[in-house]
Design an enzyme around this catalytic site. Structure first.
Site, PDB file in Angstrom:
ATOM      1  N   LYS A  67     -19.371 -13.092   3.576  1.00  0.00           N
ATOM      2  CA  LYS A  67     -20.170 -11.967   4.080  1.00  0.00           C
ATOM      3  C   LYS A  67     -21.500 -11.940   3.339  1.00  0.00           C
ATOM      4  CE  LYS A  67     -16.274  -8.978   5.186  1.00  0.00           C
ATOM      5  NZ  LYS A  67     -15.470  -7.974   4.482  1.00  0.00           N
TER       6      LYS A  67
ATOM      7  N   ARG B 298       0.824  -1.221   0.000  1.00  0.00           N
ATOM      8  CA  ARG B 298       0.000   0.000   0.000  1.00  0.00           C
ATOM      9  C   ARG B 298       0.852   1.262   0.000  1.00  0.00           C
ATOM     10  NH1 ARG B 298      -5.025  -1.757   3.983  1.00  0.00           N
ATOM     11  NH2 ARG B 298      -6.182  -2.783   2.308  1.00  0.00           N
TER      12      ARG B 298
ATOM     13  N   GLY C 181     -14.677  -3.214   0.743  1.00  0.00           N
ATOM     14  CA  GLY C 181     -15.998  -2.655   1.027  1.00  0.00           C
ATOM     15  C   GLY C 181     -16.386  -1.566   0.042  1.00  0.00           C
TER      16      GLY C 181
ATOM     17  N   GLY D  37     -11.203  -8.020  -0.459  1.00  0.00           N
ATOM     18  CA  GLY D  37      -9.878  -8.255   0.099  1.00  0.00           C
ATOM     19  C   GLY D  37      -9.449  -9.705   0.004  1.00  0.00           C
TER      20      GLY D  37
HETATM   21  P1  ADP Z   1     -13.991 -10.758   0.041  1.00  0.00           P
HETATM   22  O1  ADP Z   1     -13.017 -10.329   1.108  1.00  0.00           O
HETATM   23  O2  ADP Z   1     -13.308 -11.174  -1.223  1.00  0.00           O
HETATM   24  O3  ADP Z   1     -15.072  -9.750  -0.169  1.00  0.00           O
HETATM   25  P2  ADP Z   1     -15.513 -12.291   1.965  1.00  0.00           P
HETATM   26  O4  ADP Z   1     -14.839 -11.545   3.053  1.00  0.00           O
HETATM   27  O5  ADP Z   1     -16.966 -12.110   1.781  1.00  0.00           O
HETATM   28  O6  ADP Z   1     -14.753 -12.076   0.560  1.00  0.00           O
HETATM   29  O7  ADP Z   1     -15.332 -13.843   2.174  1.00  0.00           O
HETATM   30  C1  ADP Z   1     -14.057 -14.456   2.194  1.00  0.00           C
HETATM   31  C2  ADP Z   1     -14.086 -15.688   3.021  1.00  0.00           C
HETATM   32  O8  ADP Z   1     -15.154 -16.539   2.611  1.00  0.00           O
HETATM   33  C3  ADP Z   1     -12.840 -16.509   2.904  1.00  0.00           C
HETATM   34  O9  ADP Z   1     -12.141 -16.416   4.126  1.00  0.00           O
HETATM   35  C4  ADP Z   1     -13.349 -17.925   2.653  1.00  0.00           C
HETATM   36  O10 ADP Z   1     -12.712 -18.888   3.451  1.00  0.00           O
HETATM   37  C5  ADP Z   1     -14.810 -17.819   3.026  1.00  0.00           C
HETATM   38  N1  ADP Z   1     -15.678 -18.807   2.339  1.00  0.00           N
HETATM   39  C6  ADP Z   1     -15.838 -19.003   1.029  1.00  0.00           C
HETATM   40  N2  ADP Z   1     -16.697 -20.022   0.808  1.00  0.00           N
HETATM   41  C7  ADP Z   1     -17.089 -20.479   1.994  1.00  0.00           C
HETATM   42  C8  ADP Z   1     -17.963 -21.523   2.424  1.00  0.00           C
HETATM   43  N3  ADP Z   1     -18.580 -22.293   1.547  1.00  0.00           N
HETATM   44  N4  ADP Z   1     -18.129 -21.692   3.755  1.00  0.00           N
HETATM   45  C9  ADP Z   1     -17.478 -20.906   4.625  1.00  0.00           C
HETATM   46  N5  ADP Z   1     -16.657 -19.906   4.298  1.00  0.00           N
HETATM   47  C10 ADP Z   1     -16.459 -19.693   3.000  1.00  0.00           C
HETATM   48 MG    MG Z   2     -13.164 -10.319   3.247  1.00  0.00          MG
END
Ligand code: ADP
Ligand code: MG
Length: 396
Positions: A201, A40, A376, A353
């Protein structure tokens, strides 16, 4: 939201003092507090160098961690100033406070081509409260405001939006690229536009589906997001992630997709396990997931379904991993999607992220058109919400 905003190139910065909001919220070692990844800081260099080379005096600022208005010494930005100084090959004057006498005096004495860094903005609770007096004090140190911290543009904080009340406000190169690439993909995409949602999320992201149905040609739902849809359509999901109060919503979204002619794809088979653990035994399941198991990745048939749609896309936007990619046995779906995107000749954008971390882990970051620096923020952008830190910048 209008994304066509003035940048540092549209204003005369020579001889001016510039308040530059950076994202220096870097990861640090829990024990030694040493910066573990300076990506960053390096990412901020193009805007900083441009400003310095064009005769501006730069008052840089950022938050670090969550001190919540307390003066937490471990969250001082002094180590960031030291690293920034190494990268720039010139001194970075570190202020002892944020809007106090030391910062004010340093800023007043700052000459063209010099740079200083304020202390952690969140040492003051007024920052996140967008307190007008605090914003005014920040603004009083400069003639122009430059926003280059895309990760916080979805927050109306003093340093991300409040200061624009008092100073002409433009974007730096990082924010400019985010607006150009993501804004372009949403408002005027090369088609077909394929949007992929996943991750954990689920509650946060369900709302995005509604707005994507107005834009995308194909909507793909995997990861922890998918089980709400599987259950809504009558499938059994065991102990998988699920938003039980959104089942009606999920059905509505599927119906809306049909109405609009949007291709709606979600997990058809799964890799499930009895426990959430890196050592759990992965079991491929097509059909119902047993009561004592949880889906932790998309299955092989789903992998093929998703990847075929991705390869032929004109634009792909991806937010959220397809499975628990942190565990090798459940990383195949996420890796397959990342590889299909890398092979795709269209525009490829990673938001989120953890999605960015996954793509980095597979060594595919360089193969993407754009990896967003704001999780976000990129999600709210895709959702079509107004980003206060963007709305406050001058229109072109
Ligand atoms: P991003 O940061 O890309 O927006 P999120 O924070 O929403 O994504 O989600 C990321 C997390 O989702 C990862 O740590 C991953 O392990 C978890 N994840 C993905 N699929 C599943 C699942 N089927 N069950 C539980 N956790 C999951
Ligand atoms: Mg995340």
């Amino acid at each position: 939201m209008n994304c066509n905003k003035k940048t540092v190139k549209d204003v005369d910065v020579r001889g001016k003092r510039v308040l530059l909001r950076c994202d220096f919220n870097v990861p640090r070692d829990k024990e030694t507090n040493v910066i573990t990844d300076d990506k960053r800081i390096r990412a901020a260099i193009p805007t900083i160098s441009y400003l310095l080379e064009n005769g501006a005096a730069v008052v840089a600022c950022s938050h670090l961690g969550r001190p919540k208005g307390e003066w937490v010494p471990e969250l001082s930005l002094a180590p960031v100033a030291a690293r920034l100084s190494e990268l720039l090959g010139k001194p970075v004057k570190m202020a002892k406070d944020v809007v106090g006498p030391d910062a004010m005096a340093l800023a007043a004495g700052l000459k063209s081509g010099e740079i200083m860094l304020l202390e952690n903005l969140r040492y003051h609770k007024e920052e996140t409260k967008n307190d007008p007096e605090f914003a005014k004090k920040l603004a009083s140190m400069a003639d122009i405001y430059v926003s280059d911290a895309f990760g916080t543009v979805h927050r109306a904080h003093a340093s991300t939006a409040g200061v624009a009340q008092y100073l002409p406000a433009v974007s730096g190169f990082l924010v400019e690229k985010e607006l150009r690439v993501i804004g372009g993909a949403l408002n005027n995409p090369e088609r077909p536009l394929v949007a992929i949602l996943g991750g954990s999320k689920v509650g946060d992201k369900l709302g995005v589906i509604n707005s994507l149905l107005d834009k995308a040609d194909t909507l793909i739902i995997g990861g922890g997001m998918a089980y709400t849809f599987v259950k809504a359509m009558g499938g059994k999901i065991g102990t998988s992630l699920c938003e039980d109060d959104r089942l009606d919503y999920a059905r509505d979204m599927i119906a809306k997709a049909k109405e609009r002619g949007v291709r709606f794809l979600y997990s058809q088979d799964f890799i499930a396990a009895r426990e959430f653990s890196p050592d759990a035994e992965p079991v491929v399941i097509s059909g119902d997931i047993p009561d004592d198991m949880m889906g932790l990745d998309i299955g092989p048939a789903t992998r093929k379904l998703f990847c075929d749609a991705i390869r032929d896309a004109g634009t792909v936007i991806w937010n959220g991993p397809m499975g628990v990619f942190e565990f090798d046995a459940f990383a195949h779906g996420t890796e397959a999607v990342a590889r299909a995107m890398a092979e795709c000749k269209g525009i490829t954008i990673i938001g989120g992220g953890d999605s960015a971390a996954a793509v980095e882990k597979f060594g595919l970051s360089d193969k993407m058109t754009h990896v967003s620096t704001g999780g976000g923020a990129s999600l709210e952008f895709i959702e079509g919400l107004e980003l206060p830190g963007v709305a406050c910048l001058l229109d072109k």
